[in-house]
Motif scaffolding. Structure first.
Motif, PDB file in Angstrom:
ATOM      1  N   ALA A  11       0.798  -1.220   0.000  1.00 25.24           N
ATOM      2  CA  ALA A  11       0.000   0.000   0.000  1.00 25.24           C
ATOM      3  C   ALA A  11       0.837   1.280   0.000  1.00 25.24           C
ATOM      4  O   ALA A  11       0.347   2.345  -0.358  1.00 25.24           O
ATOM      5  CB  ALA A  11      -0.924  -0.010   1.217  1.00 25.24           C
ATOM      6  N   GLU A  62       0.926   4.404  -2.643  1.00 21.08           N
ATOM      7  CA  GLU A  62      -0.110   4.082  -3.617  1.00 21.08           C
ATOM      8  C   GLU A  62      -0.675   5.336  -4.289  1.00 21.08           C
ATOM      9  O   GLU A  62      -0.765   5.414  -5.506  1.00 21.08           O
ATOM     10  CB  GLU A  62      -1.241   3.335  -2.918  1.00 21.08           C
ATOM     11  CG  GLU A  62      -1.838   2.234  -3.767  1.00 21.08           C
ATOM     12  CD  GLU A  62      -2.723   1.329  -2.932  1.00 21.08           C
ATOM     13  OE1 GLU A  62      -3.618   1.860  -2.248  1.00 21.08           O
ATOM     14  OE2 GLU A  62      -2.497   0.108  -2.962  1.00 21.08           O
ATOM     15  N   SER A  88       1.997   7.034  -6.416  1.00 20.71           N
ATOM     16  CA  SER A  88       2.256   6.212  -7.591  1.00 20.71           C
ATOM     17  C   SER A  88       1.166   6.363  -8.640  1.00 20.71           C
ATOM     18  O   SER A  88       1.445   6.589  -9.814  1.00 20.71           O
ATOM     19  CB  SER A  88       2.291   4.741  -7.186  1.00 20.71           C
ATOM     20  OG  SER A  88       3.575   4.318  -7.044  1.00 20.71           O
ATOM     21  N   SER A  89      -0.075   6.238  -8.198  1.00 22.26           N
ATOM     22  CA  SER A  89      -1.134   6.243  -9.209  1.00 22.26           C
ATOM     23  C   SER A  89      -1.271   7.636  -9.830  1.00 22.26           C
ATOM     24  O   SER A  89      -1.529   7.768 -11.020  1.00 22.26           O
ATOM     25  CB  SER A  89      -2.452   5.723  -8.645  1.00 22.26           C
ATOM     26  OG  SER A  89      -2.969   6.631  -7.734  1.00 22.26           O
ATOM     27  N   ASP A 115       0.446   2.129   4.772  1.00 23.70           N
ATOM     28  CA  ASP A 115       0.048   2.950   3.619  1.00 23.70           C
ATOM     29  C   ASP A 115       0.685   4.338   3.707  1.00 23.70           C
ATOM     30  O   ASP A 115       0.021   5.355   3.570  1.00 23.70           O
ATOM     31  CB  ASP A 115      -1.478   3.017   3.470  1.00 23.70           C
ATOM     32  CG  ASP A 115      -2.136   3.608   4.691  1.00 23.70           C
ATOM     33  OD1 ASP A 115      -1.417   3.830   5.695  1.00 23.70           O
ATOM     34  OD2 ASP A 115      -3.351   3.852   4.662  1.00 23.70           O
ATOM     35  N   ARG A 140       2.596   7.675   2.759  1.00 17.90           N
ATOM     36  CA  ARG A 140       2.399   8.420   1.522  1.00 17.90           C
ATOM     37  C   ARG A 140       3.691   8.697   0.749  1.00 17.90           C
ATOM     38  O   ARG A 140       3.663   8.964  -0.440  1.00 17.90           O
ATOM     39  CB  ARG A 140       1.702   9.744   1.843  1.00 17.90           C
ATOM     40  CG  ARG A 140       0.230   9.540   2.140  1.00 17.90           C
ATOM     41  CD  ARG A 140      -0.461  10.854   2.343  1.00 17.90           C
ATOM     42  NE  ARG A 140      -0.071  11.471   3.610  1.00 17.90           N
ATOM     43  CZ  ARG A 140      -0.319  12.732   3.924  1.00 17.90           C
ATOM     44  NH1 ARG A 140      -0.913  13.524   3.058  1.00 17.90           N
ATOM     45  NH2 ARG A 140       0.039  13.214   5.093  1.00 17.90           N
ATOM     46  N   GLY A 200       6.110   3.084 -10.785  1.00 18.75           N
ATOM     47  CA  GLY A 200       5.296   1.946 -11.209  1.00 18.75           C
ATOM     48  C   GLY A 200       5.735   1.276 -12.488  1.00 18.75           C
ATOM     49  O   GLY A 200       6.414   1.820 -13.300  1.00 18.75           O
TER      50      GLY A 200
END
Ligand code: GDP
Length: 297
Positions: free
Chosen positions: A2, A5, A8-9, A254, A256, A297
């Motif tokens: 996580a 995430e 990255s996205s 998770d 950041r 990614g």
């Protein structure tokens, strides 16, 4: 995993748009960089770090060769990848080693960051490389810290030196070091006290231990989940103690990304290890290039 995430996205989204273009204009780059800037700020990366980062990428991306390349999007991603890697320290930074054993590693950090757990993990990591570490329990304030270290020691079959919680931490460190020399331990890892907040008393105690045992490594353990706070903590500890490196914990959560991406730039001290779980072998050397690739990614 996580971690990172959101960042990255968002970055994949920005670069996905650029990748699809045969030609990239200066405005496209500027738009993309505006989005990257927001994504980094949202990931809790230090404001000044973000600004410098964006300027560097822009400077390299808005050039003739990039604009005229057949795959400008890919070239820009490559530039970002390189700058992210450089931001996190470029290459993997190894532990210092004394040429007169034992090598002394002093662990510091705020309570709850994962200092005691990391002390055990680091011992295990060293054992895997055929070293014989001795752990020193110098955190006499947190209830159960000594016991916790002893349990970790038993688990990995490493000796733990303790004088209980009534002795002075400086004496504990000194005597522990003596024992390591007598028993031919080639590494010593000192688990020092943490507090909920940085205070003068804590720093004075750590400084005294440092001056007495003259460690080869002063590693600060910080919780990556706390983002900018972790970086502020690292800055204060570094001013007072002159760290040699940082261990980032809880990268399995998770988080950041703020701590991982800012701490080297802000303190000048490398992230030497990343902890990714509660288990004793969840500690790995930190590789800036792998981390950058993971984020992109
Ligand atoms: P200290 O007060 O700094 O010595 O902190 P501890 O070593 O006692 O750790 C505090 C809590 O964080 C414990 O519950 C640990 O199991 C947990 N912890 C430490 N490192 C990690 C990590 O990398 N990932 C996760 N998920 N938990 C961790």
């Amino acid at each position: 995993m996580a971690a990172f995430e959101g960042l990255s996205s968002r970055l994949q989204n920005v670069f996905g748009k650029l990748k699809g273009k045969g030609k990239v204009s200066e405005n496209d780059v500027k738009d993309a960089m505006r989005e990257v800037r927001l994504a980094l700020l949202e990931a809790d990366v230090n404001f000044k770090v973000v600004k410098d980062f964006i300027n560097k990428v822009k400077e390299k991306a808005i050039g003739q060769d990039v604009m005229e390349s057949f795959t400008p999007g890919m070239v820009i991603i490559d530039i970002v990848n390189k700058e992210l890697t450089s931001l996190m320290g470029e290459t993997q930074s190894k532990l210092n080693k004394s040429n007169k054993p034992p090598t002394i590693i002093m662990m510091a950090g705020l309570q709850g960051a994962g200092k005691t757990t990391t002390t055990g993990k680091l011992a295990k990591y060293l054992q895997k490389q055929n070293h014989k570490p001795l752990l020193i329990a110098a955190d006499i304030y947190r209830p159960a810290a000594i016991k916790q270290l002893q349990i970790l020691g038993e688990q990995i079959d490493a000796p733990v030196f303790s004088l209980g919680d009534k002795a002075n931490p400086v004496d504990i460190a000194k005597q522990g070091l003596q024992q390591a020399k007598e028993n031919h331990n080639d590494y010593v890892i000192i688990d020092t006290a943490g507090r909920l907040h940085i205070d003068e008393e804590l720093m004075n105690e750590l400084k005294e231990i440092k001056e007495t045992v003259k460690p080869d490594e002063v590693l600060l353990v910080v919780d990556s989940m706390t983002g900018q706070d972790a970086v502020n903590v690292a800055e204060s500890f570094n001013e007072q103690l002159e760290l040699t490196g940082v261990v980032l914990t809880k990268l399995d959560g998770d988080t950041r990304g703020g701590a991982a991406l800012s701490v080297k730039a802000v303190t000048g001290k490398p992230i030497k290890f990343a902890a990714m779980g509660e288990k004793i072998d969840a500690l790995e050397p930190f590789y800036p290039d792998r981390m950058a690739s993971r984020i992109l990614g």
